[in-house]
Design a protein around this motif. Sequence first.
Motif, mmCIF file in Angstrom:
data_model
loop_
_atom_site.group_PDB
_atom_site.id
_atom_site.type_symbol
_atom_site.label_atom_id
_atom_site.label_comp_id
_atom_site.label_asym_id
_atom_site.label_seq_id
_atom_site.Cartn_x
_atom_site.Cartn_y
_atom_site.Cartn_z
ATOM 1 N N LEU A 178 0.656 -1.054 -0.039
ATOM 2 C CA LEU A 178 -0.144 0.129 -0.071
ATOM 3 C C LEU A 178 0.934 1.333 0.026
ATOM 4 O O LEU A 178 1.800 1.354 0.489
ATOM 5 C CB LEU A 178 -0.926 0.060 1.355
ATOM 6 N N ASP A 179 0.577 2.227 -0.707
ATOM 7 C CA ASP A 179 1.129 3.284 -0.796
ATOM 8 C C ASP A 179 0.926 4.532 0.505
ATOM 9 O O ASP A 179 -0.317 4.956 0.422
ATOM 10 C CB ASP A 179 0.751 4.227 -2.131
ATOM 11 N N MET A 180 1.749 4.584 1.378
ATOM 12 C CA MET A 180 1.457 5.423 2.395
ATOM 13 C C MET A 180 1.336 6.647 2.069
ATOM 14 O O MET A 180 0.659 7.596 2.811
ATOM 15 C CB MET A 180 2.550 5.305 3.473
ATOM 16 N N ALA A 181 1.786 7.139 0.865
ATOM 17 C CA ALA A 181 1.331 8.746 0.711
ATOM 18 C C ALA A 181 -0.159 9.077 0.305
ATOM 19 O O ALA A 181 -0.611 10.005 0.522
ATOM 20 C CB ALA A 181 2.035 9.215 -0.656
ATOM 21 N N THR A 182 -0.932 7.876 0.054
ATOM 22 C CA THR A 182 -2.379 7.921 0.045
ATOM 23 C C THR A 182 -3.136 8.105 1.188
ATOM 24 O O THR A 182 -4.342 8.348 1.283
ATOM 25 C CB THR A 182 -3.016 6.935 -0.860
ATOM 26 N N LEU A 183 -2.459 8.044 2.570
ATOM 27 C CA LEU A 183 -3.029 8.135 3.788
ATOM 28 C C LEU A 183 -3.965 9.307 3.868
ATOM 29 O O LEU A 183 -3.542 10.463 3.568
ATOM 30 C CB LEU A 183 -2.028 7.915 4.770
ATOM 31 N N THR A 184 -5.065 9.170 4.121
ATOM 32 C CA THR A 184 -6.057 10.526 4.464
ATOM 33 C C THR A 184 -7.000 9.949 5.541
ATOM 34 O O THR A 184 -7.598 9.239 5.774
ATOM 35 C CB THR A 184 -6.756 10.790 3.263
ATOM 36 N N THR A 185 -7.202 11.123 6.338
ATOM 37 C CA THR A 185 -8.284 11.117 7.585
ATOM 38 C C THR A 185 -9.334 12.452 7.163
ATOM 39 O O THR A 185 -10.075 12.624 8.088
ATOM 40 C CB THR A 185 -7.465 11.580 8.713
ATOM 41 N N ALA A 186 -8.891 13.160 6.029
ATOM 42 C CA ALA A 186 -9.699 14.126 5.693
ATOM 43 C C ALA A 186 -9.505 15.416 6.432
ATOM 44 O O ALA A 186 -10.427 16.453 6.316
ATOM 45 C CB ALA A 186 -11.208 13.820 5.479
ATOM 46 N N LEU A 187 -8.332 15.428 7.136
ATOM 47 C CA LEU A 187 -8.090 16.531 8.111
ATOM 48 C C LEU A 187 -6.662 16.779 7.515
ATOM 49 O O LEU A 187 -5.613 16.148 7.858
ATOM 50 C CB LEU A 187 -7.851 16.202 9.485
ATOM 51 N N PRO A 188 -6.381 17.714 6.565
ATOM 52 C CA PRO A 188 -4.854 17.969 5.914
ATOM 53 C C PRO A 188 -3.879 18.127 6.971
ATOM 54 O O PRO A 188 -2.687 17.537 6.656
ATOM 55 C CB PRO A 188 -5.385 19.129 5.100
ATOM 56 N N GLN A 189 -4.101 18.894 7.937
ATOM 57 C CA GLN A 189 -2.883 19.215 8.965
ATOM 58 C C GLN A 189 -2.672 17.916 9.576
ATOM 59 O O GLN A 189 -1.365 17.499 9.734
ATOM 60 C CB GLN A 189 -3.410 20.455 9.843
ATOM 61 N N PHE A 190 -3.648 17.183 9.980
ATOM 62 C CA PHE A 190 -3.410 15.855 10.657
ATOM 63 C C PHE A 190 -2.640 14.972 9.618
ATOM 64 O O PHE A 190 -1.644 14.166 10.248
ATOM 65 C CB PHE A 190 -4.802 15.314 11.177
ATOM 66 N N ASP A 191 -3.313 15.014 8.464
ATOM 67 C CA ASP A 191 -2.667 13.914 7.331
ATOM 68 C C ASP A 191 -0.993 14.499 7.216
ATOM 69 O O ASP A 191 -0.069 13.268 7.346
ATOM 70 C CB ASP A 191 -3.250 14.074 6.257
ATOM 71 N N ALA A 192 -0.730 15.672 7.284
ATOM 72 C CA ALA A 192 0.711 16.068 7.180
ATOM 73 C C ALA A 192 1.459 15.459 8.449
ATOM 74 O O ALA A 192 2.733 15.240 8.244
ATOM 75 C CB ALA A 192 0.660 17.371 6.948
ATOM 76 N N MET A 193 0.795 15.744 9.434
ATOM 77 C CA MET A 193 1.639 15.284 10.663
ATOM 78 C C MET A 193 1.657 13.550 10.559
ATOM 79 O O MET A 193 2.699 13.040 10.925
ATOM 80 C CB MET A 193 0.832 15.482 12.089
ATOM 81 N N LEU A 194 0.651 13.095 10.292
ATOM 82 C CA LEU A 194 0.753 11.389 10.300
ATOM 83 C C LEU A 194 1.986 10.966 9.008
ATOM 84 O O LEU A 194 2.639 10.153 9.425
ATOM 85 C CB LEU A 194 -0.379 10.970 9.839
ATOM 86 N N LYS A 195 2.099 11.685 8.178
ATOM 87 C CA LYS A 195 3.017 11.312 7.166
ATOM 88 C C LYS A 195 4.464 11.906 7.127
ATOM 89 O O LYS A 195 5.335 11.498 6.698
ATOM 90 C CB LYS A 195 2.487 11.872 5.692
ATOM 91 N N GLY A 196 4.562 12.814 8.371
ATOM 92 C CA GLY A 196 5.766 13.305 8.612
ATOM 93 C C GLY A 196 6.618 12.434 9.482
ATOM 94 O O GLY A 196 6.431 11.370 9.737
ATOM 95 N N GLU A 197 7.853 13.081 9.789
ATOM 96 C CA GLU A 197 9.019 12.317 10.312
ATOM 97 C C GLU A 197 8.690 11.843 11.930
ATOM 98 O O GLU A 197 9.102 10.744 12.304
ATOM 99 C CB GLU A 197 10.244 13.081 10.532
ATOM 100 N N LYS A 198 7.674 12.441 12.712
ATOM 101 C CA LYS A 198 7.402 11.931 13.792
ATOM 102 C C LYS A 198 6.349 10.819 13.715
ATOM 103 O O LYS A 198 6.219 10.374 15.061
ATOM 104 C CB LYS A 198 6.876 13.120 14.699
ATOM 105 N N TYR A 199 5.993 10.405 12.733
ATOM 106 C CA TYR A 199 4.822 9.333 12.652
ATOM 107 C C TYR A 199 5.426 8.279 11.824
ATOM 108 O O TYR A 199 6.267 7.745 11.712
ATOM 109 C CB TYR A 199 3.361 9.867 12.685
ATOM 110 N N PHE A 200 4.769 8.433 10.504
ATOM 111 C CA PHE A 200 4.824 7.431 9.654
ATOM 112 C C PHE A 200 6.053 7.534 8.664
ATOM 113 O O PHE A 200 6.792 6.355 8.105
ATOM 114 C CB PHE A 200 3.799 7.020 8.548
ATOM 115 N N ASP A 201 6.639 8.839 8.590
ATOM 116 C CA ASP A 201 7.641 9.129 7.817
ATOM 117 C C ASP A 201 7.594 8.583 6.548
ATOM 118 O O ASP A 201 8.461 7.706 6.037
ATOM 119 C CB ASP A 201 9.137 8.639 8.716
ATOM 120 N N VAL A 202 6.822 8.984 5.642
ATOM 121 C CA VAL A 202 6.459 8.411 4.331
ATOM 122 C C VAL A 202 7.533 8.693 3.451
ATOM 123 O O VAL A 202 7.727 7.878 2.475
ATOM 124 C CB VAL A 202 5.055 8.901 3.971
#
Length: 186
Positions: free
Chosen positions: A71-95
């Motif tokens: 699965l492509d982790m860059a497609t992760l979405t919660t429909a909350l853009p700021q939260f998505d950016a945090m989840l994809k960032g270095e402190k979480y999934f580090d996409v």
Amino acid sequence: MRRLIIALGLLIAPVPAMAAQTLHFEPDHTSVIFQYPHFGLSHPTGKIMGAQGALVLDTDDPSQSSLDITLDMATLTTALPQFDAMLKGEKYFDVTQYPDAHFVSTQITLTGDKTADVTGDLTLHGITQPVTLHMTFNAKAFNPALFKTGYGFSGTARISRKAFGLGNYEPIVGDDIDLIIDAEAY
């Protein structure tokens, strides 16, 4: 007469067992929804898509089938853009460093006529852990848009965030993450 004998021989000859077939996941209709506990008050959801991979399906003995999906982790979405950016960032999934979630089956155990437990190795955030997917076969149908016959599956699983090095923000976000899986393969 010779042609008739050959034709009859072909009709009554034993039919060889069907070999396993390789099906490829359809990325627009294959997804994983994740649900997480938030302060114990609610269970918000997110979605990951972009599936690539194959299911080698042995219809004669489904327990001999195998699954390899990414699965492509860059497609992760919660429909909350700021939260998505945090989840994809270095402190979480580090996409950027870990762009994919990858599951490879190691064992399939039939649990009913249309159900199976698919155990395998899930690699997420650079860490590999065993996970069991509780899967249900939905249907086999011809898709006129693709001019192909497809197979549909649904399933569930539960994973620990901590097991994959993603324990940040606990207890705000609980450790147990529920997965809801839907897949189409052709």
